[in-house]
Design an enzyme around this catalytic site. Structure first.
Site, PDB file in Angstrom:
ATOM      1  CD  GLU A  57      72.884  47.943 -97.330  1.00  0.00           C
ATOM      2  OE1 GLU A  57      73.948  47.833 -97.974  1.00  0.00           O
ATOM      3  OE2 GLU A  57      71.777  47.610 -97.783  1.00  0.00           O
ATOM      4  CG  HIS A 108      67.600  37.787 -97.701  1.00  0.00           C
ATOM      5  ND1 HIS A 108      68.621  37.340 -98.482  1.00  0.00           N
ATOM      6  CD2 HIS A 108      67.286  39.021 -98.175  1.00  0.00           C
ATOM      7  CE1 HIS A 108      68.921  38.242 -99.398  1.00  0.00           C
ATOM      8  NE2 HIS A 108      68.132  39.276 -99.229  1.00  0.00           N
TER       9      HIS A 108
END
Lengths: 453, 350
Positions: free
Chosen positions: A187, A256
């Protein structure tokens, strides 16, 4: 002893799916691990395997059936030697299979089996088509990629896999690997590569599989994307969209499940968009792609499968920075955005039943914040409740509360109340997770409290 | 001495990396410069040095604020590298960026006025020493976060490949940044997608005050791309001719569609990491030895006088011209107005 074959879930947020095909027929003997059937959702496909050996005694749900609820029995396996005639189908489980019927596990405040959101006002002279948020996002990208060859999409699993959440479905086929770029799991650098490409004049759409993973890239997003136009005295541009699911999904716990709306909205130089409806998802994503600035586009996994009416046509834009009055009212202003709108609209329905006409504002954009629309409403109602799934401290509700205090103090007849996610990391256990998120009842209670009812 | 032994190159793989079958390039070696080339290199390096000396003085006078990282000692790197630049190629670096801007042709006035935070600085006074850009000169910063420019420079190369324009991205970073994770994430994608980027690692031996040996498990930075199959070369970064030869070869490698390449420049900064440097981590003798034995400008000057038979007078003319240019830039940067207060709120968004 018969064993029910239950409709499995492909993901934590799946509520129903299609039983595509039976690979065994009634009377076939099966062994553990044999593939019995195939199921699919708009997101993925999966094989249903036998967990026990015996005979497939009965097929309850024929192949081709749509909208089969998760956990409902689709067939029955009996042990070798047992009689098919002794098979009884669990009545409660069958009931759960019926469309529109809430399951016992569903939160009382949310009708989880309904994937159709409450209707929103759409101008009557505009032709619309019903589509999911997922389809709307895909169409927005496809239309903009057709319109402008400098637009491309990159991220993890966006191409061959068709998107981890199927948002980029079909894009590789239409636009090819040059413009639909699978990245490694990296990322920090692919965010930076996207920003560099934007500085060089391209218009990247960088998909984060979820915004939780964008924390690896947050330095590039803030220090490189958000600040460079200012630091260069207006010379460098960074027309980039960072998009992906944001906030809590279902049962994926603390790392998450996080709402970044308030985080990114803190940063000058970024635009932060959080659509709720499919029409806004499409129109705002198109605006974001055309915007010459870095835009954080926060989606929500649970909303992906929700259907809404969307105006037809490939050039319908929704402006960034403009809130929408989702429901007019005169007694109290409810302000929310993204998935928070699900609680808020249901609360407004409930309040109407008690004679309170709530005005519901969908912010749609968090930065730049359309505070004028909120102010105009609060000057009318004198009361305000904010609703968001994010944490309370320094949240979006805190910001609205502060601005109302500064600019509408004399109009307020009650303190502004904030309904937020609880001030804890997201727990895993189903009951704790439910407790950690806002619910309709507390929005109703807060609205009544500020109305002194 | 380390700085010059690097020019011997490293055409063969290190023993520990033998199984990786790296691509090895022939060492670019030295290209003899013509008189005109020597004169141009001399003038450009001198311009950088005088600029940086002046910036140091102005910092001491309180005219420049914040951090100020000087390039003195490293001039041969950027001047040699720009011998290979073609129109449309991009340059991007970290915070030690003044020299890169001058070498890209940005007027010294605009750079110096940015250092003093004035209205006609290249970033209108809003960027400062570490954050300067020029679209016109295809200089993409000037980045204050160590290593952040590496993915960005890789993204510039991504755009070049996307547009098929034949341009390359020259992405500079130091031995300190070479230990950041995002550098290796970038290496991976650059090689995976064969992006036209020359990674120039300016190894000036110290990341702030931490020597390469104390910070890096493997100190040969030219081999840092081995596990991605990116070729690399160690270059004598004190000799502008060695740098120019390596730059030309590396640029050709990229333009031919072979993907990224790494050039490790063995160089040395004479000054502290920034203006506020305690200078406790190395000896004065070490610095002095580099200055007297390897100074990049002195090397060219000696060649000009001894090999090319240039006259002292002609070099003095260049000295005077450069001094005047820097004096003019300093004067401009000292007397230019501060940015209009209204500029506070402009350029946040386009």
């Amino acid at each position: 002893m018969s064993v029910d074959i239950l409709m499995p879930a492909l993901s934590p947020t799946m509520e129903q799916g299609k039983l595509t095909k039976w690979l065994k027929k009634e009377g076939d003997s099966v062994r553990a691990g044999d593939v019995l059937a195939e199921i699919e959702t708009d997101k993925a496909t999966m094989e249903v395997e036998a967990v026990d050996e015996g005979t497939l005694a009965k097929i309850i749900v024929p192949e081709g059936t749509e909208n089969v609820a998760v956990n409902s029995p689709i067939g029955v396996i009996i042990a070798e030697g047992e009689s098919v005639n002794n098979v009884s189908v669990n009545a409660a489980a069958l009931k759960a299979q019926m469309p529109g019927m809430p399951t016992a596990e569903a939160p009382p405040s949310l009708s989880t089996t309904s994937v159709v959101a409450p209707p929103e006002p759409v101008a009557t002279d505009v032709a619309t088509v019903k589509m999911t948020v997922r389809e709307a996002l895909r169409d927005a990208m496809a239309e903009e990629m057709r319109r402008d060859p400098s637009v491309f999409v990159m991220g993890e699993e966006v191409a061959e896999y068709q998107g981890a959440y199927k948002i980029t479905q079909g894009l590789l086929e239409e636009f090819g690997e040059k413009r639909v770029v699978d990245t490694p799991i990296t990322e920090h650098a692919f965010a930076g590569i996207g920003i560099g490409a934007a500085m060089a004049g391209l218009k990247p759409i960088v998909e984060f599989m979820t915004f939780n993973f964008a924390m690896q890239a947050i330095d590039q997003i803030i220090n490189s994307a958000a600040k460079t136009h200012y630091m260069s005295g207006g010379q460098m541009e960074c027309p980039i969209v960072f998009r992906g699911p944001n906030g809590a999904a279902a049962r994926v716990a603390a790392q998450h499940s996080q709402d970044y709306a308030a985080w990114y909205s803190h940063v000058p130089g970024l635009k932060v968009v959080v659509p709720y409806s499919a029409a806004d998802a499409k129109g705002l994503l198109k605006s974001a792609i055309r915007d010459p600035n870095p835009v954080i586009f926060l989606e929500n996994e649970i909303l992906y499968g929700h259907s809404f009416e969307v105006p037809e046509g490939d050039d319908v834009l929704v402006p960034i920075g403009v809130a929408r009055i989702a429901r007019p009212g005169k007694d109290v202003t409810l302000v929310s955005f993204g998935i928070g709108m699900t609680y808020t609209l249901q609360a407004a329905d409930a309040l109407a039943g008690e004679g309170i006409e709530a005005e519901v504002i969908d912010l749609r954009t968090i930065r730049p914040l359309d505070i004028e629309t909120v102010l105009a409403s609060v000057r009318k109602t004198g009361r305000c409740v904010t609703v968001e799934e994010g944490w309370p401290q320094s949240g979006v509700g805190s910001e609205i509360s502060a601005r109302l205090m500064e600019r509408a103090f004399d109009y307020l007849d009650a303190p502004v109340l904030r309904i937020t996610g609880r001030d804890v990391p997201m727990p895993y256990a189903a009951n704790l997770e439910k407790l950690a998120l806002p619910n309709v009842a507390e929005v109703v209670a807060a609205a009544k409290a500020v109305c002194y009812r | 001495m380390a700085a010059t032994s690097g020019s011997q190159g490293n055409g063969s793989a290190a023993p520990e990396a033998a199984s990786l079958t790296p691509i090895s390039l022939p060492n670019a070696g030295l290209t003899q410069f013509t008189l005109d080339e020597e004169l141009a290199a001399y003038r450009e390096m001198l311009l950088i040095r005088r600029f940086e000396e002046k910036a140091g003085q102005m910092y001491g006078m309180g005219l420049i604020g914040g951090f100020c990282h000087l390039y003195i000692g490293q001039e041969a790197v950027i001047v040699g590298m720009t011998r290979a630049i073609k129109p449309g190629d991009q340059t991007i670096t970290g915070y030690r960026d003044h020299a890169h801007m001058l070498a890209c042709g940005i007027p010294p006035k605009a750079v110096m006025a940015e250092l003093t935070g004035r209205a006609h600085g290249i970033s209108k006074g809003k960027g400062g020493s570490m954050h300067m850009f020029s679209r016109e000169h295809r200089f993409y910063g000037g980045h204050g976060i160590v290593g952040a420019q590496v993915p960005l420079g890789t993204g510039l190369a991504f755009a070049n490949r996307y547009n098929g324009n034949g341009n390359i991205s020259f992405t500079y970073f130091g031995d300190g940044a070479a230990n950041q994770g995002q550098v290796y994430e970038s290496f991976n994608m650059a090689e995976l997608w064969k992006l036209p980027v020359v990674y120039v690692i300016e190894n000036n031996r110290y990341a702030m005050g931490t020597s390469v040996k104390r910070a890096s498990a493997m100190t040969d930075f030219s081999k840092r791309g081995l596990s991605f199959n990116i070729p690399g070369e160690q270059v004598d970064g004190m000799d502008v001719r060695a740098v120019a030869a390596a730059a030309t070869q590396a640029a050709q490698w990229c333009r031919d569609g072979n993907g990224p390449i790494i050039l490790e420049m063995l160089t040395y900064r004479y000054r502290g990491h920034s203006m506020s440097d305690p200078a406790k981590y190395r000896t004065k003798e070490e610095v002095q030895k580099m200055r007297t034995e390897s100074d990049p400008i002195e090397q060219v000057r000696e060649r000009l006088l001894n090999t090319h038979q240039a006259s002292e007078a002609s070099l003095k003319d260049i000295d005077a011209e450069v001094r005047a240019l820097i004096g003019e830039a300093a004067d401009f940067a000292t007397h230019d107005s501060e940015p209009d207060p209204a500029e506070l709120y402009t350029d946040v968004w386009k």
